[in-house]
Scaffold this motif. Structure first.
Motif, PDB file in Angstrom:
ATOM      1  N   GLY A   1      -4.829  -7.514   7.977  1.00 29.75           N
ATOM      2  CA  GLY A   1      -5.306  -8.732   8.614  1.00 29.75           C
ATOM      3  C   GLY A   1      -6.489  -9.311   7.878  1.00 29.75           C
ATOM      4  N   TYR A   2      -7.217 -10.234   8.549  1.00 27.76           N
ATOM      5  CA  TYR A   2      -8.410 -10.792   7.938  1.00 27.76           C
ATOM      6  C   TYR A   2      -9.371 -11.177   9.045  1.00 27.76           C
ATOM      7  N   MET A   3     -10.649 -11.276   8.679  1.00 23.86           N
ATOM      8  CA  MET A   3     -11.693 -11.699   9.594  1.00 23.86           C
ATOM      9  C   MET A   3     -12.696 -12.542   8.814  1.00 23.86           C
ATOM     10  N   VAL A   4     -13.491 -13.310   9.561  1.00 25.19           N
ATOM     11  CA  VAL A   4     -14.550 -14.130   8.967  1.00 25.19           C
ATOM     12  C   VAL A   4     -15.875 -13.638   9.509  1.00 25.19           C
TER      13      VAL A   4
ATOM     14  N   GLN B   1     -16.642   0.334  -0.753  1.00 17.53           N
ATOM     15  CA  GLN B   1     -17.105   0.500  -2.122  1.00 17.53           C
ATOM     16  C   GLN B   1     -16.703  -0.720  -2.949  1.00 17.53           C
ATOM     17  N   LEU B   2     -17.701  -1.266  -3.613  1.00 17.12           N
ATOM     18  CA  LEU B   2     -17.504  -2.495  -4.378  1.00 17.12           C
ATOM     19  C   LEU B   2     -16.975  -2.173  -5.769  1.00 17.12           C
ATOM     20  N   PHE B   3     -15.913  -2.870  -6.185  1.00 16.60           N
ATOM     21  CA  PHE B   3     -15.326  -2.684  -7.503  1.00 16.60           C
ATOM     22  C   PHE B   3     -15.263  -4.033  -8.243  1.00 16.60           C
ATOM     23  N   SER B   4     -16.336  -4.850  -8.112  1.00 16.70           N
ATOM     24  CA  SER B   4     -16.377  -6.149  -8.781  1.00 16.70           C
ATOM     25  C   SER B   4     -16.582  -5.962 -10.284  1.00 16.70           C
ATOM     26  N   ASP B   5     -16.150  -6.971 -11.048  1.00 12.77           N
ATOM     27  CA  ASP B   5     -16.323  -6.894 -12.503  1.00 12.77           C
ATOM     28  C   ASP B   5     -17.780  -7.000 -12.918  1.00 12.77           C
ATOM     29  N   ASN B   6     -18.653  -7.539 -12.043  1.00 12.53           N
ATOM     30  CA  ASN B   6     -20.050  -7.801 -12.411  1.00 12.53           C
ATOM     31  C   ASN B   6     -21.012  -6.716 -11.949  1.00 12.53           C
ATOM     32  N   PHE B   7     -20.528  -5.718 -11.208  1.00 15.70           N
ATOM     33  CA  PHE B   7     -21.416  -4.696 -10.662  1.00 15.70           C
ATOM     34  C   PHE B   7     -20.816  -3.319 -10.886  1.00 15.70           C
ATOM     35  N   ASP B   8     -21.733  -2.331 -10.991  1.00 18.88           N
ATOM     36  CA  ASP B   8     -21.278  -0.947 -10.972  1.00 18.88           C
ATOM     37  C   ASP B   8     -20.730  -0.629  -9.578  1.00 18.88           C
ATOM     38  N   ILE B   9     -19.990   0.471  -9.507  1.00 20.40           N
ATOM     39  CA  ILE B   9     -19.408   0.852  -8.214  1.00 20.40           C
ATOM     40  C   ILE B   9     -20.524   1.167  -7.230  1.00 20.40           C
ATOM     41  N   SER B  10     -20.545   0.444  -6.140  1.00 21.37           N
ATOM     42  CA  SER B  10     -21.586   0.645  -5.128  1.00 21.37           C
ATOM     43  C   SER B  10     -21.020   0.241  -3.776  1.00 21.37           C
ATOM     44  N   GLN B  11     -21.803   0.498  -2.738  1.00 21.10           N
ATOM     45  CA  GLN B  11     -21.373   0.129  -1.396  1.00 21.10           C
ATOM     46  C   GLN B  11     -21.792  -1.311  -1.089  1.00 21.10           C
ATOM     47  N   ILE B  12     -20.988  -1.957  -0.272  1.00 23.97           N
ATOM     48  CA  ILE B  12     -21.294  -3.308   0.161  1.00 23.97           C
ATOM     49  C   ILE B  12     -21.371  -3.300   1.678  1.00 23.97           C
ATOM     50  N   GLU B  13     -22.281  -4.055   2.241  1.00 20.86           N
ATOM     51  CA  GLU B  13     -22.549  -4.020   3.676  1.00 20.86           C
ATOM     52  C   GLU B  13     -21.952  -5.247   4.367  1.00 20.86           C
ATOM     53  N   LEU B  14     -21.352  -5.042   5.556  1.00 19.68           N
ATOM     54  CA  LEU B  14     -20.829  -6.116   6.388  1.00 19.68           C
ATOM     55  C   LEU B  14     -21.557  -6.090   7.723  1.00 19.68           C
ATOM     56  N   GLU B  15     -21.405  -7.185   8.460  1.00 16.49           N
ATOM     57  CA  GLU B  15     -21.940  -7.187   9.818  1.00 16.49           C
ATOM     58  C   GLU B  15     -21.409  -5.965  10.572  1.00 16.49           C
ATOM     59  N   PRO B  16     -22.241  -5.261  11.341  1.00 15.13           N
ATOM     60  CA  PRO B  16     -21.770  -4.038  12.022  1.00 15.13           C
ATOM     61  C   PRO B  16     -20.545  -4.285  12.904  1.00 15.13           C
ATOM     62  N   GLU B  17     -20.541  -5.409  13.653  1.00 10.59           N
ATOM     63  CA  GLU B  17     -19.405  -5.660  14.524  1.00 10.59           C
ATOM     64  C   GLU B  17     -18.128  -5.901  13.704  1.00 10.59           C
ATOM     65  N   ILE B  18     -18.262  -6.668  12.621  1.00 13.92           N
ATOM     66  CA  ILE B  18     -17.112  -6.949  11.766  1.00 13.92           C
ATOM     67  C   ILE B  18     -16.621  -5.673  11.102  1.00 13.92           C
ATOM     68  N   ALA B  19     -17.558  -4.865  10.586  1.00 16.88           N
ATOM     69  CA  ALA B  19     -17.181  -3.620   9.915  1.00 16.88           C
ATOM     70  C   ALA B  19     -16.453  -2.684  10.863  1.00 16.88           C
ATOM     71  N   LEU B  20     -16.946  -2.581  12.114  1.00 19.32           N
ATOM     72  CA  LEU B  20     -16.311  -1.684  13.087  1.00 19.32           C
ATOM     73  C   LEU B  20     -14.907  -2.180  13.442  1.00 19.32           C
ATOM     74  N   ALA B  21     -14.762  -3.478  13.627  1.00 24.24           N
ATOM     75  CA  ALA B  21     -13.445  -4.025  13.978  1.00 24.24           C
ATOM     76  C   ALA B  21     -12.439  -3.800  12.856  1.00 24.24           C
ATOM     77  N   ILE B  22     -12.903  -3.999  11.595  1.00 23.17           N
ATOM     78  CA  ILE B  22     -12.005  -3.788  10.452  1.00 23.17           C
ATOM     79  C   ILE B  22     -11.603  -2.325  10.364  1.00 23.17           C
ATOM     80  N   GLN B  23     -12.570  -1.419  10.541  1.00 21.69           N
ATOM     81  CA  GLN B  23     -12.265   0.017  10.479  1.00 21.69           C
ATOM     82  C   GLN B  23     -11.241   0.410  11.536  1.00 21.69           C
ATOM     83  N   ASN B  24     -11.371  -0.132  12.748  1.00 19.05           N
ATOM     84  CA  ASN B  24     -10.426   0.209  13.816  1.00 19.05           C
ATOM     85  C   ASN B  24      -9.017  -0.250  13.466  1.00 19.05           C
ATOM     86  N   GLU B  25      -8.895  -1.472  12.913  1.00 19.49           N
ATOM     87  CA  GLU B  25      -7.562  -1.959  12.566  1.00 19.49           C
ATOM     88  C   GLU B  25      -6.972  -1.171  11.396  1.00 19.49           C
ATOM     89  N   ILE B  26      -7.819  -0.808  10.423  1.00 24.65           N
ATOM     90  CA  ILE B  26      -7.330   0.004   9.299  1.00 24.65           C
ATOM     91  C   ILE B  26      -6.850   1.349   9.796  1.00 24.65           C
TER      92      ILE B  26
END
Length: 965
Positions: free
Chosen positions: A229-232, A198-223
């Protein structure tokens, strides 16, 4: 000459080409310089931003959790101080209550949406409306309260009957907290929850933001694993899923008390344009330097090369730092801690700056003297635990112990260490984190004290309860029957028992109070007292409720004392008769089993002769009848052993699920025959290994499941469910439920089922045969193992048998198994012409003529000529004169029994030759243990089959063969 001078005066093409080449090379070098400079600059900026974002995202996650914890603690304090009569008294109480509620709202305005307070008879809610007005609402009943969503917390004060429903506005909370962090125009602030970003930027209303599926899955597993950590990777632009950009994504997981979902702060920084803005400025500057670089091109090239080498080193250092942060994420499980490093000898080599804040010591002081600050009671145990962990090559280690701070206060700390080994597996040292867990430890200790206090009360089941302080002053009471008291209980409150209790009770209580305070042990007082309802005898149990209070629990035992003497005399007479009956049944069963051995053994031999169809049918009927008689004898032996009070528990360590599965496999034949739907469910919390009496619990399971199979019709259903309830660390209560769809049991007959020799249908035409001892034996065994057997049934629908067993969880690898000669190869083992294939010498020590005849015939069929001794003394003499590979030794014989004979043979034959196998009609485990302890290698219980004897011979031959090798 003129032509020659003209030719010499022309410029050489080779020189021009060299000049042009130098120019082209110079331009190319300048371009390469620009590209190299841009790459180095871009990587440096990206690395710098990544380090900054790593720190910011961690601070943001901790701030969110800290703010939420502060709100939660305020709410817990608020609910613990609520009074149920707040709205039942004057307005001052209500006004004070509402001021407290508004103050809490002001302190946590961003996080709280509304708060609903429930009193026993009143229901009130608070919130701020859009005009920033603090609004209070009341409700007539609990049903009128608004529905509670998932983002809410429910806190109850059961003692006072009040509670708080806290409805949270997490979106507003996240936006407000994350607004304190500036990521620049190309940065996005995101909160991850339940698989959504969920995006909480100052320039946008609260909404979802999309990541590459592989990156999103890897981040979710580590969380989900609790790792930061971090990824690119690629990120889609907010509001425009068709556009994406390359970004560095930094995440830090955190949790919110009383909310089951896991959260994480995610900072996203666009790195697609990093370096271009700065490069534009330097591009024109580099272009102007082209005229000057001709003289210094080599020096500049060396400089660029050196810069690139430096950047490579920085990148390598950056990777090492990132890896260090990843290791740190494994250790940072709790806050208020510090990191330290130790070498292979346990010497502290480095410690974090936070040690001063946590413990008060300076870094140098802690590095030199940290061992002296550990509790002396814990230091030796800690060193042994670490040494064992290193020897076992464990990757991580954690424990807790007492540590003294610089101010002199002792606190509880927890250490979590990551062990480091080289390529050869040698220990190099460890990196660890030490955390202050004093508050958590105190809470756990208080919980343990409360649980013990409640358990003590529940276990006592008192009629009259009084609570005193250590001086004997009445503090509280619980009375079921006031007619059993000398005074009304209200009269005693605040007074010392010495003021109101008559003699000699007062003097007895003074002595007991002194013993309890001095020793901490419970005391029992029995006294007589004259009440208005007559003379009564009480038995009172007194013990410490905690360090400051003593509790007494008294019950009226007048009726018990009146018939206790008669009951004791009747019990003694019944026990004497029961022992005589049990001894008679056991002796008769033993005497029957001995000739049964010869009968069934010879029948087995007869089966292997040439028989016509009619003769084979007769033999089968005789064999089945003999097996049924043997089963009946076994039941009688079991029950007589139980009734005589001589049965004991022999716990062993085994895999419970595996053992139950093996027992249930024995019913596969009847399941297929009757087309029964068989269901088995094992609880997920079932431990791997337990400490129980394996044989007895298997016997109970076999009896009850066999009973269900017998009474379930064709195409019926039998269900087995195994559940477990753990308590007090390593202990548990195992509950096994067996349900069937049989004919059911009449309610008036359920209580008689577990009585010996009782069956539902005792007529001569009954459909199901049996001794009626199975359930009686099962009930006795269950009670012996600390549980109970219960039966529920409904006619026409089926029955459910449930039994519970008290046991303990074990981590030991030892199973405590004893040799069992009935285990191993099955009936398919071939024993024809064994003497030719397996030539061994055999001695039989047996006094019973029937068994001698059976053994001779058996050995002749196997092709062996055996030698015979008719008592233990002759067997010892023959074994001393001649070597035998195998000795079959009867247990009960004249002159010298089999156990004494075995011990005598082992004395002059310490090498373990020959193999000695016991033969006996005694089938109890203690009999087997006694035989093994006497030196026997195995044990066969009568009746014995030819297959058992053939297998023993084969095993003996294998043992001797290994010894020769």
């Amino acid at each position: 000459m003129k032509l020659k001078n003209e030719i010499l005066s022309r410029p050489k093409k080779g020189g021009l080409r060299w000049i042009v080449g130098i120019g082209i090379l110079l331009v190319f070098l300048i371009l390469m310089l620009g590209v190299s400079f841009f790459i180095a600059l871009r990587e440096s900026q990206i690395s710098s931003r990544q380090l900054s974002l790593n720190k910011q995202v961690e601070i943001a996650g901790k701030d969110l959790q800290k703010s939420f914890d502060a709100m939660y603690e305020d709410m817990v304090f608020f609910v613990n101080n609520l009074e149920p009569w707040t709205y039942q008294r004057d307005g001052n109480e209500q006004l004070a209550f509402e001021k407290r509620a508004r103050r809490i709202f002001n302190n946590h305005r961003e996080l709280l949406d509304s708060v609903i307070v429930t009193f026993p008879e009143d229901f009130v809610s608070f919130h701020f409306d859009r005009q920033n007005v603090f609004v209070k609402s009341t409700f007539g009943s609990r049903e009128d309260l608004p529905k509670i969503g998932k983002n809410s917390i429910v806190l109850q004060n059961a003692n006072k009957g009040v509670g708080i429903h806290v409805i949270l506005n997490l979106n507003r909370f996240f936006r407000g907290e994350l607004g304190n962090y500036y990521l620049g125009s190309s940065g996005e602030k995101v909160v991850w929850c339940a698989g959504e970003f969920q995006l909480f930027s100052d320039n946008f209303d609260i909404s979802q933001i999309e990541l590459e599926p592989e990156i999103a899955l890897a981040i979710q597993n580590e969380i989900n694993d609790g790792l930061k950590g971090y990824m690119v990777g690629e990120v889609y632009s907010p509001g425009d899923l068709g556009s994406k950009f390359k970004a560095t994504i930094h995440y830090y997981p955190f949790s919110l008390q009383a909310i089951s979902e896991r959260f994480a702060v995610v900072f996203i920084q666009d790195i697609s344009n990093i370096g271009f803005d700065v490069y534009n400025t330097y591009f024109y500057f580099l272009l102007g330097l082209t005229l000057l670089l001709a003289a210094v091109i080599l020096l500049l090239y060396q400089f660029i090369k050196k810069v690139q080498g430096t950047n490579r080193q920085l990148k390598e250092y950056s990777i090492e730092i990132q890896e260090l942060f990843r290791r740190q994420s494994l250790l940072l499980q709790e806050s208020n801690g510090f990191i330290y490093f130790q070498d292979e000898n346990g010497k502290m080599t480095s410690v974090g700056e936070e040690v001063t804040e946590v413990l008060g010591y300076e870094k140098g002081d802690f590095l030199r003297n940290f061992k002296s600050y550990i509790d002396p009671m814990d230091i030796q145990s800690l060193q042994i635990q670490i040494q064992n962990a290193v020897e076992r090559k464990l990757d991580v280690f954690e424990t807790d112990f007492n540590f003294i701070k610089k101010n002199g206060n002792w606190i509880r700390v927890k250490i979590f260490e990551k062990f480091i080994y080289d390529e050869n597996g040698d220990f190099l040292g460890n990196v660890g984190i030490c955390t202050d867990i004093q508050k958590k430890y105190e809470a756990q200790q208080e919980l343990i004290v409360s649980e013990n206090r409640l358990r003590a009360v529940l276990d006592s089941l008192p009629d009259l309860i009084f609570i005193y302080d250590n001086n004997g002053i009445f503090l509280d009471y619980y009375v079921q029957d006031r007619s059993l008291l000398l005074f009304p209980p209200e009269y005693t409150q605040g007074k010392n028992f010495r003021e109101i209790m008559p003699e000699p009770i007062k003097g007895q209580l003074e002595v007991i109070f002194e013993k309890i305070i001095r020793t901490g042990k419970s005391q029992i007082l029995e006294f007589e007292v004259m009440l208005p309802i007559g003379k009564r005898i009480f038995e009172t149990r007194l013990f410490k409720l905690d360090d400051k209070r003593i509790i007494s629990m008294a019950r009226d035992v007048t009726a018990q004392k009146l018939w206790e003497k008669g009951l004791r005399e009747a019990k003694e007479a019944a026990e004497q008769a029961n022992r005589a009956k049990s001894e008679f049944l056991a002796n008769m069963s033993h005497e029957i089993r001995t000739p049964m051995n010869g009968l069934l053994g010879i029948i087995g031999l007869l089966e292997n002769t040439k028989l016509d169809q009619k003769q084979s049918e007769y033999i089968r009927v005789i064999k089945d009848s003999g097996k049924s008689l043997t089963a009946i004898i076994n039941d009688i032996l079991d029950y007589s052993k139980i009734e005589s009070g001589m049965i004991e528990l022999f716990p062993s360590i085994f895999e419970l699920k595996k053992e139950f599965s093996n027992t249930l496999k024995l019913f596969e034949g009847i399941i297929k025959e009757k087309q029964i739907k068989f269901e088995v469910h094992f609880s997920e919390s079932l431990p791997d290994k337990v400490s129980l009496d394996k044989e007895k619990i298997n016997q109970v399971l076999y009896n009850i499941v066999g009973n269900a199979m017998k009474f379930t019709p064709n195409n019926g259903v039998v269900s087995v469910r195994v559940d477990i309830e753990s308590f007090m660390d390593e202990n548990f209560m195992l509950e096994v439920s067996v349900s069937d769809t049989g004919m059911g049991i009449p309610p008036e007959k359920i209580t008689h089922l577990t009585q010996p020799f009782v069956q539902l249908d005792s007529s001569t035409t009954r459909e199901y045969a049996g001794t009626g001892l199975g359930l009686a034996i099962s009930k006795k065994l269950v009670e012996l193992m600390g549980g109970e057997l219960s039966i529920e049934s409904e006619l026409g629908k089926g029955s459910t048998f449930t039994f519970s067993i008290f046991g303990s969880i074990s981590q030991s690898e030892s199973t405590g198994e004893i040799p069992d000669m009935h285990q191993g190869e099955g009936a398919g083992f071939s024993y024809q012409n064994m003497a030719e294939k397996i030539p061994i010498s055999i001695l039989l020590v047996e006094d019973n003529e029937i068994n001698l005849t059976f053994m001779r015939m058996t050995m002749e069929q196997l092709g062996y000529h055996i030698e015979i001794a008719k008592n233990g003394l002759d067997g010892v003499m023959m074994a001393g004169k001649k070597h035998y590979d195998l000795i079959f030794m009867d247990i009960q014989m004249p002159k010298m029994n089999g156990l004494e004979a075995t011990k005598a043979i082992r004395k002059f034959d310490e090498a373990g030759n020959p193999v000695i196998i016991g033969l006996s009609a005694n089938a109890f485990k203690e009999d087997v243990d006694t035989a093994i302890d006497a030196g026997m290698d195995g044990y066969l219980t009568k009746p014995i089959s030819i297959e058992d004897i053939a297998r023993v011979i084969k095993d003996t031959f294998g043992k001797h063969k290994k010894r020769k090798l």
